[in-house]
Enzyme design. Structure first.
Site, PDB file in Angstrom:
ATOM      1  N   GLY A 183       0.806  -1.208   0.000  1.00  0.00           N
ATOM      2  CA  GLY A 183       0.000   0.000   0.000  1.00  0.00           C
ATOM      3  C   GLY A 183       0.840   1.259   0.000  1.00  0.00           C
ATOM      4  O   GLY A 183       0.528   2.233  -0.687  1.00  0.00           O
ATOM      5  N   ARG A 184       1.933   1.242   0.767  1.00  0.00           N
ATOM      6  CA  ARG A 184       2.783   2.431   0.843  1.00  0.00           C
ATOM      7  C   ARG A 184       3.480   2.702  -0.481  1.00  0.00           C
ATOM      8  O   ARG A 184       3.702   3.855  -0.850  1.00  0.00           O
ATOM      9  CB  ARG A 184       3.791   2.255   1.979  1.00  0.00           C
ATOM     10  CG  ARG A 184       3.158   2.389   3.349  1.00  0.00           C
ATOM     11  CD  ARG A 184       4.025   1.891   4.472  1.00  0.00           C
ATOM     12  NE  ARG A 184       3.313   2.003   5.740  1.00  0.00           N
ATOM     13  CZ  ARG A 184       3.575   1.306   6.831  1.00  0.00           C
ATOM     14  NH1 ARG A 184       4.577   0.435   6.815  1.00  0.00           N
ATOM     15  NH2 ARG A 184       2.870   1.468   7.923  1.00  0.00           N
TER      16      ARG A 184
ATOM     17  N   VAL B 174      -2.523   8.809   6.194  1.00  0.00           N
ATOM     18  CA  VAL B 174      -2.934   7.415   5.978  1.00  0.00           C
ATOM     19  C   VAL B 174      -1.734   6.477   5.851  1.00  0.00           C
ATOM     20  O   VAL B 174      -0.633   6.905   5.515  1.00  0.00           O
ATOM     21  CB  VAL B 174      -3.822   7.284   4.721  1.00  0.00           C
ATOM     22  CG1 VAL B 174      -5.132   8.006   4.922  1.00  0.00           C
ATOM     23  CG2 VAL B 174      -3.099   7.798   3.479  1.00  0.00           C
ATOM     24  N   GLU B 175      -1.968   5.213   6.141  1.00  0.00           N
ATOM     25  CA  GLU B 175      -0.976   4.135   6.018  1.00  0.00           C
ATOM     26  C   GLU B 175       0.313   4.458   6.778  1.00  0.00           C
ATOM     27  O   GLU B 175       1.416   4.170   6.321  1.00  0.00           O
ATOM     28  CB  GLU B 175      -0.703   3.820   4.549  1.00  0.00           C
ATOM     29  CG  GLU B 175      -1.967   3.397   3.823  1.00  0.00           C
ATOM     30  CD  GLU B 175      -1.708   2.622   2.556  1.00  0.00           C
ATOM     31  OE1 GLU B 175      -0.650   1.987   2.453  1.00  0.00           O
ATOM     32  OE2 GLU B 175      -2.587   2.633   1.685  1.00  0.00           O
ATOM     33  N   GLY B 176       0.129   5.041   7.946  1.00  0.00           N
ATOM     34  CA  GLY B 176       1.256   5.432   8.788  1.00  0.00           C
ATOM     35  C   GLY B 176       1.470   6.923   8.724  1.00  0.00           C
ATOM     36  O   GLY B 176       1.946   7.431   7.707  1.00  0.00           O
TER      37      GLY B 176
END
Length: 599
Positions: A292-293, A413-415
Site C-alpha cells: 500500500g505504501r 494514511v498508512e502510517g
C-alpha cells in the site's frame, strides 16, 4: 588487545556472522551500518518489453476513459464517484491489474500497477484512492495468503470491479499501530464460526465494499500459554451483526471516496473465512501495508507531476513588473526545488516497485521511506504550485486548491508521518544496537551495555562498521555521477558514526528522543532518494552510451535535475547530522511544556 578463549572466539565469530548477515539485508537498513551497497539497486529496474507494450496500450485506454467519463470537480462537489466510473474501470481491467490471470485479473507487475495508478491520480485523486484501497490493500491479503478456495470464490468478482474491497485496521484508539487492534474474535463453542465484536473506522471503500479484510484479536495457545494475537478475517456486509455507523463523508479532500465507521455486534464469521491462519494477521497486515505504501507513493507522484507542470506553465505566462515571473529568483528557486523533488519521487517510487517485483525479502524500510518522502513532498509541491499561481491558484476553477486538499491526507494514511519517522529510525538503529551488543557480549567486555559503543567501534570494529562505504560502493557508477557518488559514500560513513554515538549516549532511552530520530530518518530517507536518483541516471547514461546519444538534450536535462537534487540533498543531510549534537531541542521542549501544561 583482548585475549579470547576458544569458546569466546566462537562467540566472536557468531557476532561477525551477524554483521555479515546485516550486510545482506535491505539497502536502507544497511545504511545504518555504514554500508552503501549500490549493487542492491543496480541495475535500476527495467520493465519487461512485452509487459511495457501491454501497459502502454492500457494507459492509452485509461487516459481516454478518464478524459471522457471522469470529472474530478463534479466528483469533489458531489462527494461521490459515479458507479459508471467504477464499472468502466473494472471493464478496462484496472480493478484487478495485479490479480493473477487465472482468477480473472490482468497478471501485471507491481510496476505496471503503479504506472496506471500514477496516471489516474493525474486526473482525479479520489478515483486513484478508490482503486488503491481496493487493490493495494483491500484484496491484497487474499492474493498473498488466501487459500485456493478463497481465491476462486472471491477474486473474479473483485478483479472485475463488480465487488469493491476494503482493508479494516484503524479503530477509535488504534491508528497506525497494527499490533494494538482491540476488535476481538472468539471461536464459537462448536468451532464452526468466529464471533467478532468491535469497531473500525476510516477504512476507504468500507461504506461501499462487498469484501472486507478485517483485523481482530484472537486468543491462541503457544507452548502451553494463552496469548492474544491478531488474525485476519474475510467479512461481508450481509453477515448478521455487521453495521455501517457512518460513511465518513464531508472531508477536507479526496471527497469522492467513501470511508466508513463500522461496528461488529456479535458478528458471526465462518471459520473458513480466516485469512492466512489464526494469529498470522499482524505479519499479513504489515506485508499488505508495504504494498500500500508503495502504490500510495505512485498516487502522490501523479499529483506532484501535474503540480510541477502547472507551476511551470504559470511561471512562463504570468507577467509582473514587465517580465515573466519565472525570471525572478525566488520563483526559480521554487521551480528548481519542485523539479528536483518530483524527479526523486519518481526514482524512489519505481525503484521500490521494481524491488517488489524482484521479490526482495527486506523491503519494510524501503517502502516506508518511499511513502514518507512521497507524501511529504507531494504536499510541498502542491503548496508551491498554489503559491506560484497566487490568488488565481486559490480559486476552485483552476483545480489547484483541490489538489492541495487531496494531497493532505497522504501524510496521515498508512502510517502518519510522525509514526513513520520514528519507525524508520528505530528499526534501522535497532539492528546496529543488536550487533554492537553481540560483539560486546562475545568479547566478554565488562561493560554490558551501550556506554562504550562509540569507543569500541572506533578502535576494534571501525573497519567493519564504518568502512564499507568507500570507493568500492561507487566504482560501479558512471564517471558523470562520480562526485555525487562520493558525497553519498561520505554521508553513509558519517551516518554510521553518528548512529553509534547516539546509541552510546542515550542507550535504550533513544526511543524517547524523537526529534533526534526525526533527523536520522530524514537523513536516511534523502540518502536513499539520492541513491535512487543515481541508479536511475546510471540506467539513462548506460542506455545513451549504448545508443551513441550521450549528448541528447533530454538526457542532459535529467542529469541537471538529478545531480541538482543530490547536491542540495547532501547539504540538507549534513545539516541534519550536525544538528544531532548541536540543536535547540531542550528549548523546544520547554516551550511545548509551557503551552501544554501538566500531561
Amino acid at each position: 588487545m583482548v585475549t579470547l578463549s576458544k569458546q569466546d572466539q566462537r562467540e566472536m565469530d557468531k557476532a561477525k556472522d551477524l554483521l555479515e548477515t546485516a550486510s545482506e539485508t535491505g539497502f536502507v537498513r544497511s545504511l545504518f551500518f555504514g554500508r552503501l551497497d549500490m549493487q542492491k539497486l543496480l541495475p535500476y529496474p527495467k520493465q519487461d518489453a512485452a509487459e511495457a507494450a501491454r501497459v502502454d496500450a492500457l494507459l492509452e485506454a485509461v487516459d481516454a476513459f478518464m478524459d471522457e467519463h471522469v470529472d474530478p470537480d463534479r466528483i469533489d462537489a458531489e462527494e461521490r464517484i459515479p458507479d459508471a466510473v467504477i464499472r468502466g474501470l473494472g471493464e478496462l481491467g484496472v480493478m484487478g491489474l495485479t490479480v493473477p490471470s487465472e482468477y480473472g485479473g490482468g497478471g501485471f507487475s507491481h510496476t505496471a500497477y503503479c504506472q496506471v495508478l500514477e496516471r489516474i491520480s493525474r486526473r482525479c485523486a479520489s478515483t486513484a484512492v478508490l482503486v488503491g484501497a481496493h487493490q493495494s490493500i483491500g484484496l491484497k491479503a487474499l492474493v498473498l495468503m488466501g487459500s485456493e478456495e478463497q481465491k476462486r470464490r472471491w477474486l473474479p468478482e473483485l478483479a472485475g470491479g463488480r465487488t469493491l474491497a476494503a482493508f479494516c485496521l484503524s479503530e477509535p484508539e488504534v491508528g497506525s499501530d497494527a499490533a494494538g487492534v482491540q476488535t476481538r474474535a472468539t471461536l464459537s463453542e462448536d468451532g464452526s464460526h468466529w464471533i467478532i465484536n468491535g469497531e473500525k473506522r476510516y477504512a476507504t471503500n468500507a461504506a461501499l465494499a462487498g469484501f472486507l479484510t478485517v483485523m481482530a484479536r484472537t486468543q491462541i495457545e503457544e507452548n502451553g500459554e494463552k496469548k492474544d494475537k491478531v488474525t485476519a478475517f474475510i467479512v461481508t456486509p450481509d453477515m448478521p451483526g455487521f453495521e455501517i455507523v457512518s460513511p465518513n463523508r464531508s472531508k477536507c479532500g479526496i471527497r469522492g471516496t467513501w470511508q466508513g465507521t463500522l461496528k461488529f455486534n456479535d458478528m458471526r464469521v465462518p471459520r473458513e473465512n480466516v485469512l492466512g491462519g489464526v494469529g498470522k494477521g499482524l505479519k499479513l497486515a504489515l506485508t499488505v501495508l508495504n504494498y500500500g505504501r508503495c502504490t500510495l507513493s505512485a498516487g502522490c507522484l501523479g499529483g506532484a507531476k501535474v503540480g510541477l507542470e502547472r507551476a511551470v506553465e504559470r511561471a512562463r505566462s504570468r507577467q509582473q513588473f514587465g517580465r515573466p515571473i519565472g525570471k525572478f529568483h525566488l520563483i526559480k528557486q521554487k521551480i528548481a526545488q519542485m523539479a528536483e523533488t518530483v524527479y526523486a519521487m519518481d526514482a524512489l517510487t519505481y525503484l521500490a516497485a521494481g524491488l517488489v517485483d524482484r521479490h526482495e525479502d527486506d523491503l519494510m524500510l524501503e517502502t516506508a521511506t518511499c511513502k514518507l518522502f512521497a507524501s511529504e513532498m507531494a504536499w510541498q509541491v502542491a503548496d508551491d504550485a498554489v503559491q506560484i499561481w497566487g490568488g488565481e491558484g486559490y480559486m476552485r476553477e483552476h483545480g489547484l486548491e483541490r489538489m492541495l486538499r487531496d494531497a493532505r491526507i497522504n501524510r496521515i494514511v498508512e502510517g502518519t508521518s510522525e509514526v513513520m519517522t520514528a519507525f524508520i529510525a528505530l528499526m534501522g538503529m535497532k539492528g546496529v544496537g543488536e550487533e554492537f551488543e553481540a560483539i560486546l557480549q562475545a568479547a566478554k567486555n565488562p561493560i554490558g551495555n551501550f556506554g562504550r559503543i562509540a569507543d569500541f567501534a572506533r578502535h576494534e570494529w571501525r573497519d567493519v562498521i564504518v568502512g564499507h562505504a568507500g570507493n568500492g560502493a561507487t566504482r560501479m557508477l558512471h564517471p558523470k555521477l562520480a562526485e555525487e557518488g562520493r558525497l553519498l559514500a561520505k554521508l553513509t560513513r558519517q551516518l554510521a558514526r553518528d548512529v553509534s554515538r547516539l546509541l552510546a549516549r542515550h542507550r535504550t532511552d533513544i526511543i524517547e528522543q524523537q526529534m533526534l530520530l526525526g533527523r536520522v530518518t530524514w537523513a536516511v530517507t534523502e540518502m536513499y532518494a539520492m541513491a535512487a536518483v543515481l541508479a536511475k541516471l546510471q540506467a539513462k547514461l548506460e542506455a545513451a552510451d549504448a545508443d551513441g546519444r550521450g549528448t541528447a538534450e533530454e538526457l542532459q536535462r535529467e542529469l541537471t535535475i538529478g545531480r541538482g537534487y543530490c547536491q542540495h540533498a547532501h547539504q540538507r543531510i549534513e545539516q541534519r547530522l550536525a544538528s544531532l549534537s548541536r540543536n535547540g531541542d531542550e528549548a523546544t521542549q520547554k516551550v511545548a511544556d509551557a503551552v501544554l501544561g501538566p500531561l
